[in-house]
Design a protein around this motif. Structure first.
Motif, PDB file in Angstrom:
ATOM      1  N   MET A   7       0.826  -1.207   0.000  1.00 40.56           N
ATOM      2  CA  MET A   7       0.000   0.000   0.000  1.00 40.56           C
ATOM      3  C   MET A   7       0.862   1.260   0.000  1.00 40.56           C
ATOM      4  O   MET A   7       0.525   2.255  -0.645  1.00 40.56           O
ATOM      5  N   ARG A   8       1.999   1.238   0.711  1.00 43.42           N
ATOM      6  CA  ARG A   8       2.900   2.388   0.699  1.00 43.42           C
ATOM      7  C   ARG A   8       3.375   2.661  -0.731  1.00 43.42           C
ATOM      8  O   ARG A   8       3.432   3.808  -1.182  1.00 43.42           O
ATOM      9  N   SER A   9       3.715   1.609  -1.450  1.00 44.46           N
ATOM     10  CA  SER A   9       4.186   1.774  -2.827  1.00 44.46           C
ATOM     11  C   SER A   9       3.075   2.267  -3.742  1.00 44.46           C
ATOM     12  O   SER A   9       3.294   3.133  -4.591  1.00 44.46           O
ATOM     13  N   LEU A  10       1.871   1.735  -3.573  1.00 42.69           N
ATOM     14  CA  LEU A  10       0.755   2.139  -4.426  1.00 42.69           C
ATOM     15  C   LEU A  10       0.399   3.603  -4.206  1.00 42.69           C
ATOM     16  O   LEU A  10       0.205   4.358  -5.164  1.00 42.69           O
ATOM     17  N   LEU A  11       0.305   4.029  -2.935  1.00 34.96           N
ATOM     18  CA  LEU A  11      -0.077   5.403  -2.638  1.00 34.96           C
ATOM     19  C   LEU A  11       1.010   6.403  -3.014  1.00 34.96           C
ATOM     20  O   LEU A  11       0.736   7.585  -3.182  1.00 34.96           O
ATOM     21  N   SER A  12       2.238   5.934  -3.147  1.00 35.97           N
ATOM     22  CA  SER A  12       3.353   6.810  -3.524  1.00 35.97           C
ATOM     23  C   SER A  12       3.714   6.690  -4.996  1.00 35.97           C
ATOM     24  O   SER A  12       4.698   7.285  -5.437  1.00 35.97           O
ATOM     25  N   HIS A  13       2.927   5.925  -5.764  1.00 34.22           N
ATOM     26  CA  HIS A  13       3.213   5.689  -7.183  1.00 34.22           C
ATOM     27  C   HIS A  13       4.620   5.107  -7.360  1.00 34.22           C
ATOM     28  O   HIS A  13       5.366   5.485  -8.260  1.00 34.22           O
TER      29      HIS A  13
ATOM     30  N   ASN B  39      -2.052   5.107 -13.023  1.00 35.30           N
ATOM     31  CA  ASN B  39      -3.489   4.996 -12.791  1.00 35.30           C
ATOM     32  C   ASN B  39      -3.841   3.598 -12.310  1.00 35.30           C
ATOM     33  O   ASN B  39      -4.728   3.431 -11.474  1.00 35.30           O
ATOM     34  N   TYR B  40      -3.151   2.593 -12.832  1.00 39.33           N
ATOM     35  CA  TYR B  40      -3.428   1.214 -12.429  1.00 39.33           C
ATOM     36  C   TYR B  40      -3.174   1.034 -10.934  1.00 39.33           C
ATOM     37  O   TYR B  40      -3.959   0.393 -10.228  1.00 39.33           O
ATOM     38  N   GLY B  41      -2.078   1.602 -10.437  1.00 36.72           N
ATOM     39  CA  GLY B  41      -1.746   1.431  -9.029  1.00 36.72           C
ATOM     40  C   GLY B  41      -2.795   2.008  -8.106  1.00 36.72           C
ATOM     41  O   GLY B  41      -3.158   1.404  -7.088  1.00 36.72           O
TER      42      GLY B  41
ATOM     43  N   LEU C  22       5.454   9.060   2.428  1.00 35.10           N
ATOM     44  CA  LEU C  22       5.705   7.670   2.788  1.00 35.10           C
ATOM     45  C   LEU C  22       7.140   7.273   2.464  1.00 35.10           C
ATOM     46  O   LEU C  22       7.714   6.405   3.111  1.00 35.10           O
ATOM     47  N   TYR C  23       7.716   7.888   1.427  1.00 36.56           N
ATOM     48  CA  TYR C  23       9.134   7.736   1.097  1.00 36.56           C
ATOM     49  C   TYR C  23       9.714   9.147   1.068  1.00 36.56           C
ATOM     50  O   TYR C  23       9.294   9.965   0.263  1.00 36.56           O
ATOM     51  N   ASN C  24      10.667   9.417   1.919  1.00 36.61           N
ATOM     52  CA  ASN C  24      11.219  10.767   1.974  1.00 36.61           C
ATOM     53  C   ASN C  24      12.693  10.762   1.573  1.00 36.61           C
ATOM     54  O   ASN C  24      13.539  11.362   2.228  1.00 36.61           O
ATOM     55  N   ASP C  25      12.982  10.073   0.473  1.00 37.32           N
ATOM     56  CA  ASP C  25      14.361  10.003  -0.006  1.00 37.32           C
ATOM     57  C   ASP C  25      14.680  11.113  -1.005  1.00 37.32           C
ATOM     58  O   ASP C  25      15.778  11.167  -1.547  1.00 37.32           O
ATOM     59  N   ARG C  26      13.706  12.003  -1.265  1.00 39.39           N
ATOM     60  CA  ARG C  26      13.942  13.148  -2.156  1.00 39.39           C
ATOM     61  C   ARG C  26      13.405  14.413  -1.484  1.00 39.39           C
ATOM     62  O   ARG C  26      12.530  15.082  -2.020  1.00 39.39           O
ATOM     63  N   PRO C  27      13.888  14.769  -0.310  1.00 41.70           N
ATOM     64  CA  PRO C  27      13.278  15.856   0.471  1.00 41.70           C
ATOM     65  C   PRO C  27      13.362  17.226  -0.182  1.00 41.70           C
ATOM     66  O   PRO C  27      12.558  18.110   0.137  1.00 41.70           O
TER      67      PRO C  27
ATOM     68  N   THR D 166      13.063  17.931  -3.467  1.00 41.12           N
ATOM     69  CA  THR D 166      12.380  18.052  -4.752  1.00 41.12           C
ATOM     70  C   THR D 166      10.955  17.532  -4.624  1.00 41.12           C
ATOM     71  O   THR D 166      10.574  16.936  -3.613  1.00 41.12           O
ATOM     72  N   MET D 167      10.162  17.774  -5.641  1.00 38.43           N
ATOM     73  CA  MET D 167       8.771  17.351  -5.634  1.00 38.43           C
ATOM     74  C   MET D 167       8.678  15.837  -5.758  1.00 38.43           C
ATOM     75  O   MET D 167       9.468  15.203  -6.451  1.00 38.43           O
ATOM     76  N   ASP D 168       7.715  15.241  -5.065  1.00 38.46           N
ATOM     77  CA  ASP D 168       7.495  13.801  -5.136  1.00 38.46           C
ATOM     78  C   ASP D 168       6.046  13.540  -4.794  1.00 38.46           C
ATOM     79  O   ASP D 168       5.259  14.468  -4.601  1.00 38.46           O
ATOM     80  N   MET D 169       5.672  12.281  -4.685  1.00 36.64           N
ATOM     81  CA  MET D 169       4.305  11.913  -4.357  1.00 36.64           C
ATOM     82  C   MET D 169       4.199  11.548  -2.891  1.00 36.64           C
ATOM     83  O   MET D 169       5.034  10.811  -2.359  1.00 36.64           O
ATOM     84  N   GLY D 170       3.187  12.087  -2.214  1.00 35.99           N
ATOM     85  CA  GLY D 170       2.927  11.748  -0.824  1.00 35.99           C
ATOM     86  C   GLY D 170       1.461  11.445  -0.624  1.00 35.99           C
ATOM     87  O   GLY D 170       0.610  12.309  -0.821  1.00 35.99           O
ATOM     88  N   HIS D 171       1.137  10.202  -0.249  1.00 36.05           N
ATOM     89  CA  HIS D 171      -0.259   9.790  -0.063  1.00 36.05           C
ATOM     90  C   HIS D 171      -1.090  10.156  -1.282  1.00 36.05           C
ATOM     91  O   HIS D 171      -2.159  10.765  -1.186  1.00 36.05           O
ATOM     92  N   ALA D 172      -0.587   9.811  -2.451  1.00 33.45           N
ATOM     93  CA  ALA D 172      -1.274   9.938  -3.747  1.00 33.45           C
ATOM     94  C   ALA D 172      -1.387  11.369  -4.250  1.00 33.45           C
ATOM     95  O   ALA D 172      -2.013  11.614  -5.275  1.00 33.45           O
ATOM     96  N   MET D 173      -0.790  12.331  -3.560  1.00 32.16           N
ATOM     97  CA  MET D 173      -0.798  13.713  -4.033  1.00 32.16           C
ATOM     98  C   MET D 173       0.626  14.187  -4.262  1.00 32.16           C
ATOM     99  O   MET D 173       1.554  13.768  -3.563  1.00 32.16           O
ATOM    100  N   GLY D 174       0.787  15.067  -5.263  1.00 29.89           N
ATOM    101  CA  GLY D 174       2.076  15.695  -5.451  1.00 29.89           C
ATOM    102  C   GLY D 174       2.408  16.531  -4.226  1.00 29.89           C
ATOM    103  O   GLY D 174       1.536  17.164  -3.629  1.00 29.89           O
TER     104      GLY D 174
END
Length: 247
Positions: free
Chosen positions: A1-7, A53-55, A177-182, A184-192
């Motif tokens: 679920m962490r991977s899916l919500l973070s794309h 979208n599949y995730g 959920l993954y903060n390895d790119r603090p 720069t922009m990334d996905m957090g809980h399915a939102m940019g």
């Protein structure tokens, strides 16, 4: 679920000819789509952010499996009703007797989407059915209802104990959920998620063949902006630039 919500599930991005449908009879039940159109995994899960979208469809289907409740009904009971979003639905005009068919009260309110015709004038287009990937973008809503949703999200981001989830979940949703790119922009809980002019910035946008919508949140300012256009001719440009100008 962490991977899916973070794309970050590692899926290839494959949706040609099966993401949107023009014919209601071609819309698959939510439980059938993930099995029929399962993409290949091309990267290890958790490694790289690649929008899928599949995730998100799979994540929404898991909600249905775990709860034992139809996805559309679950969203209505646990999000729309508590927030007073009475003109929002994930159901579509599939026809009488079909599961997830839109209510008789809401169907007459569906907006018409347009594209540019051969003569350059707006050309009305039929409804884009997205139900088979419903969790990835089938919500039809209004600006007023989206305002209610943004207020709810801003309460979560700013204070403990939002109206929909527990304080513990509220606290977790403030961070990636993954903060390895603090930086720069990334996905957090399915939102940019990232930073804009020194302020935390969260957003999500997307479209069909005739609609484009954008939701932007600045939690520290308690500011939310929602824009939706019923044409993709200029819609992405408008929805991307207007929030920054307002900010």
């Amino acid at each position: 679920m962490r991977s899916l919500l973070s794309h970050r599930a590692g899926f290839e991005d494959s949706f040609a000819d099966h993401l949107f449908k023009r014919n209601a009879d071609e819309v698959l039940p939510l439980g059938e789509y993930p099995a029929k159109y399962m993409p290949k995994r091309v990267r290890p899960p958790g490694q790289t952010s690649t929008y899928t979208n599949y995730g998100i469809t799979l994540a929404g289907y898991l909600v249905e499996v775990v709860s034992g409740v139809n996805y559309a009904s679950y969203i209505e009971e646990n999000i729309f009703k508590p927030l007073g979003m009475h003109h929002s639905t994930v159901r579509e005009p599939l026809g009488a007797g079909r599961e997830n068919n839109i209510s008789a009260e809401l169907e007459p309110l569906i907006a018409t989407g347009y594209s540019k015709g051969p003569d350059g004038k707006p050309l009305a287009k039929p409804f884009d059915f997205v139900g088979q990937v419903g969790p990835a973008g089938s919500i039809s809503s209004t600006a007023l209802d989206m305002g209610r949703y943004m207020i709810s999200r801003l309460e979560y981001d700013r204070y403990d104990g939002g109206r929909l989830v527990s304080p513990q979940t509220t606290a977790r949703m403030r961070y990636r959920l993954y903060n390895d790119r603090p930086l720069t922009m990334d996905m957090g809980h399915a939102m940019g998620e990232g930073w804009f002019d020194g302020y935390r910035w969260r957003w999500h946008n997307g479209g069909t063949s005739t609609f484009f919508s954008d939701m932007t949140l600045y939690p520290e300012l308690k500011l939310g902006i929602f824009i939706s256009t019923n044409s993709t001719d200029g819609g992405p440009v408008a929805s991307g630039s207007i929030p920054r100008l307002l900010f």
